[in-house]
Design an enzyme around this catalytic site. Structure first.
Site, short mmCIF file in Angstrom:
data_model
loop_
_atom_site.label_atom_id
_atom_site.label_comp_id
_atom_site.label_asym_id
_atom_site.label_seq_id
_atom_site.Cartn_x
_atom_site.Cartn_y
_atom_site.Cartn_z
N SER A 585 0.84 -1.19 0.00
CA SER A 585 0.00 0.00 0.00
C SER A 585 0.87 1.23 0.00
CB SER A 585 -0.91 0.02 1.24
OG SER A 585 -1.58 1.26 1.36
N TYR A 598 -2.55 -0.25 10.76
CA TYR A 598 -2.53 -0.61 9.33
C TYR A 598 -1.26 -0.11 8.65
CZ TYR A 598 -4.11 -0.95 4.46
OH TYR A 598 -4.22 -1.24 3.12
#
Length: 708
Positions: A585, A598
């Protein structure tokens, strides 16, 4: 002869004729040909995939003269009678085809006749006529079936098959000795008929069966009756010699243990068979296979090879038999490889000697010398070829060959084609031309990919892209219903040979092992592993719980590591390199609010990728990263609370998120799952084969996420 109203009872073949359906086609001989062909092709006891040929002759008007002429419709080159449509037929003027005998120059000039078939074409939209065209053309019957039923070939391949055929059918089935299909064989069929008027069919030595009738139904029922009698005769003789294949020599492993052993050794076998190019594997432990490979006569029969050309064109001249005990300990990979290497070298030398001994001055270059069929006594049969359909069909054809050997041994003694005759078929210039006409392999042909979380979103898009580029994929998901739906979608889009499925929760070690075993059993191993499965939790530091933290790190970091670890074990067994792709990501590089768990897990994924790349390069295993951002479409991540959390962090509504994400990028673009799939393909498609340890951002351009 029987009629549709009779009470038809068959034990060894399937009677599928539906008079109501046939009545709809009354007067349409071509329609009845297709109907009959599809029925015959639906029963694999009658013919094998892609094998056999059917035809009809009908009176129609010549489009140029308006005169009535006789036209033969016949299955064209390639294709399968089970799925035959009108577009798969060739249509030729019968009188022109038969007149070619006036220019035929003999056996040495057989191949030049094939081009002359084009001068006989009636329908300009015809499929290319096959080499079997004259075999049908010189026989006078309106409807003809040429099939390769195991029961008939068993008699045709028996040492005294001609005598058995004569006695079994009381002279009503003729016999033509083995000869390569072509123009001269067509003339020989006609000669056999002229010498034996009134016969109902002809057996071709080592090859197959011709049967016929004056109507589609008569041909169909005649074909069934002849094959039924062949099968019945074989059944009557099984056991008369005391035992099948000389009796059982070894015991099979229990089914679960066979599967486990097959999954363990398949990647090793695939590595050997992929010495020239990547091959896809197939495994079967069909009871017919086990009966053969566990028998006393395996060592005598296996080297003989197959008899029917349809069989050995797909299975090679003979199989490789492994000299391993069924329950062999396969944990010492290097030791097993050292034991198997001489067997593969011996096979390659055997095949090379076969080629060198039998080749002609104009023969095509030698092809891949590795085996297609590998037999592991007590375990099963492995096949390896360019794609899943080809390798699956090769296994099916070898089972056909086993059936033939079993039948021939029961009634007499099995005989295979002489090596020179087999070579003349395998390296036939017409066969080579057919191979050259086939589409070139796609970028991922021969590759096997496992994409975690591939039942939806980014994972499914990657799987679709890879299949479209030639790969086979192992679809997986922790949600069984979602996985089933994805499987049905792939079956509809790409067919059953493009994919396999496995339940996979990346936090569970046993499911990781099971998914990779499924890849090994279905396809022989794995080449590309995409760690895509994920989830997201967006909370402030104070709101984060230990459960949140553990879940993020278990799925994203530990999941990526343990899937990679299990896959690397298979990649090293194969020793043909491979790719690990990690879907990370932009959050691995960008610091933002409400993202501690995260974002840090994504950063760990990114650095773990670099660490793995550094360690695995020596094995030819590349590890690269794709960094998406804000892929909302069909994403499980956005189905939870992540959207609400991110919207809160940025001070916008959930509905405004897609536009918000797009506007903050340099390119002002919304990112789709297909964009991530394309980035993955860039890494594995061949053009970046010398790149590892890299990260590719697919985020529309987020300056804060620039790696450098």
């Amino acid at each position: 002869m029987s009629n549709p109203e009779s009470n038809v009872d068959f034990k060894y073949v399937s009677y599928l004729w539906d008079e109501a359906e046939a009545e709809k086609l009354k007067g349409d001989e071509v329609g009845l040909l297709i109907y009959r062909s599809n029925l015959l092709g639906a029963d694999l006891r009658l013919t094998n995939y892609g094998g056999g040929n059917t035809s009809c002759k009908a009176i129609t008007k010549d489009p140029l003269t308006g005169q009535e002429v006789e036209v033969m419709w016949i299955k064209g080159s390639g294709g399968d009678i089970g799925t035959l449509k009108k577009s798969g037929l060739a249509a030729l003027y019968v009188d022109r085809l038969r007149s070619l005998k006036n220019v035929y120059r003999g056996l040495d000039y057989e191949d030049e006749m094939v081009e002359l078939f084009n001068h006989c074409i009636y329908d300009l939209n015809s499929k290319a006529p096959s080499i079997d065209t004259p075999l049908h053309g010189f026989l006078p019957f309106k409807h003809i079936d040429h099939l390769h039923p195991d029961a008939a070939i068993a008699i045709a391949a028996a040492k005294d098959g001609k005598k058995i055929t004569q006695e079994l059918f009381g002279g009503t089935i003729g016999w033509v000795e083995w000869q390569k299909p072509g123009f001269d064989l067509g003339l020989q069929l006609r000669h056999c008929l002229d010498e034996n008027p009134g016969i109902r069919g002809i057996m071709l030595g080592s090859h197959g069966l011709f049967t016929w009738g004056d109507t589609a139904y008569e041909s169909y029922i005649n074909t069934l009756e002849v094959i039924e009698r062949c099968a019945e005769y074989l059944e009557e003789n099984y056991g008369k010699k005391g035992s099948v294949f000389g009796g059982q020599k070894i015991e099979s492993l229990p089914e679960a243990d066979r599967k486990k052993q097959a999954a363990a050794i398949a990647p090793i076998l695939r590595g050997f068979c992929s010495s020239q190019k990547h091959m896809i594997g197939h495994f079967t432990d069909d009871t017919r296979v086990l009966e053969f490979i566990n028998s006393n006569n395996l060592d005598r029969l296996a080297p003989l090879g197959t008899s029917c050309p349809d069989h050995f064109l797909r299975t090679k001249i003979s199989p490789l038999v492994l000299e391993l005990a069924p329950g062999e300990d396969l944990s010492d990979i290097q030791s097993i490889k050292e034991r198997l290497a001489p067997a593969f070298e011996a096979y390659r030398k055997m095949y090379t000697d076969y080629y060198e001994t039998c080749k002609h001055p104009n023969s095509p270059a030698i092809r891949d010398t590795n085996p297609v069929i590998i037999l592991y006594p007590g375990v099963g049969l492995f096949s390896f070829s360019k794609d899943k359909q080809t390798t699956r069909v090769a296994a099916e054809f070898y089972i056909n060959a086993i059936n033939v050997m079993k039948g021939a041994e029961a009634i007499s003694e099995y005989t295979s084609l002489p090596r020179q005759e087999a070579f003349n078929i395998e390296y036939w210039l017409l066969e080579e031309a057919k191979l050259q006409r086939m589409p070139k392999p796609k970028a991922l042909s021969g590759k096997i990919a496992l994409i975690t979380g591939s039942a939806g979103g980014i994972g499914k898009a990657i799987a679709k892209k890879f299949v479209e580029e030639g790969a086979v994929v192992v679809l997986n998901d922790m949600n069984a219903e979602r996985l089933e739906s994805a499987g049905e979608e792939f079956k509809k889009l790409y067919g059953k040979d493009a994919y396999a499925t496995a339940i996979l929760d990346v936090t569970k070690q046993d499911q990781i092992e099971d998914a990779l075993s499924a890849a090994a059993l279905a396809f022989g191993g794995v080449d590309i592993v995409v760690n895509n499965a994920g989830l997201s939790i967006s909370k402030s530091i104070l709101d984060h719980t230990e459960k949140d933290w553990d879940l993020l790190y278990d799925v994203l970091v530990k999941g990526q590591f343990f899937v990679t670890q299990a896959a690397v074990a298979i990649l090293k067994k194969q020793a043909i390199g491979g790719d690990v792709l990690n879907i990370v990501s932009k959050n691995a590089l960008v610091s933002g609010p409400n993202n501690a768990g995260y974002g840090s897990a994504k950063a760990a994924q990114l650095h773990l990728s670099r660490l793995n790349a550094a360690e695995l390069g020596a094995d030819g295993i590349r590890v690269n990263v794709v960094n998406p951002d804000a892929v909302i479409s069909d994403s499980n991540i956005w189905a939870g609370g992540w959207a609400e959390g991110r919207a809160k962090a940025y001070g916008v509504t959930v509905e405004e998120l897609p536009a918000y994400y797009a506007k903050r990028t340099l390119l002002n673009q919304i990112i789709l799952p297909e964009d991530i799939a394309n980035a993955c393909f860039v890494f594995v498609g061949g053009l970046l084969s010398k790149s590892t340890g890299n990260a590719l951002n697919v985020d529309g351009g987020v300056a804060m996420a620039f790696v450098r």
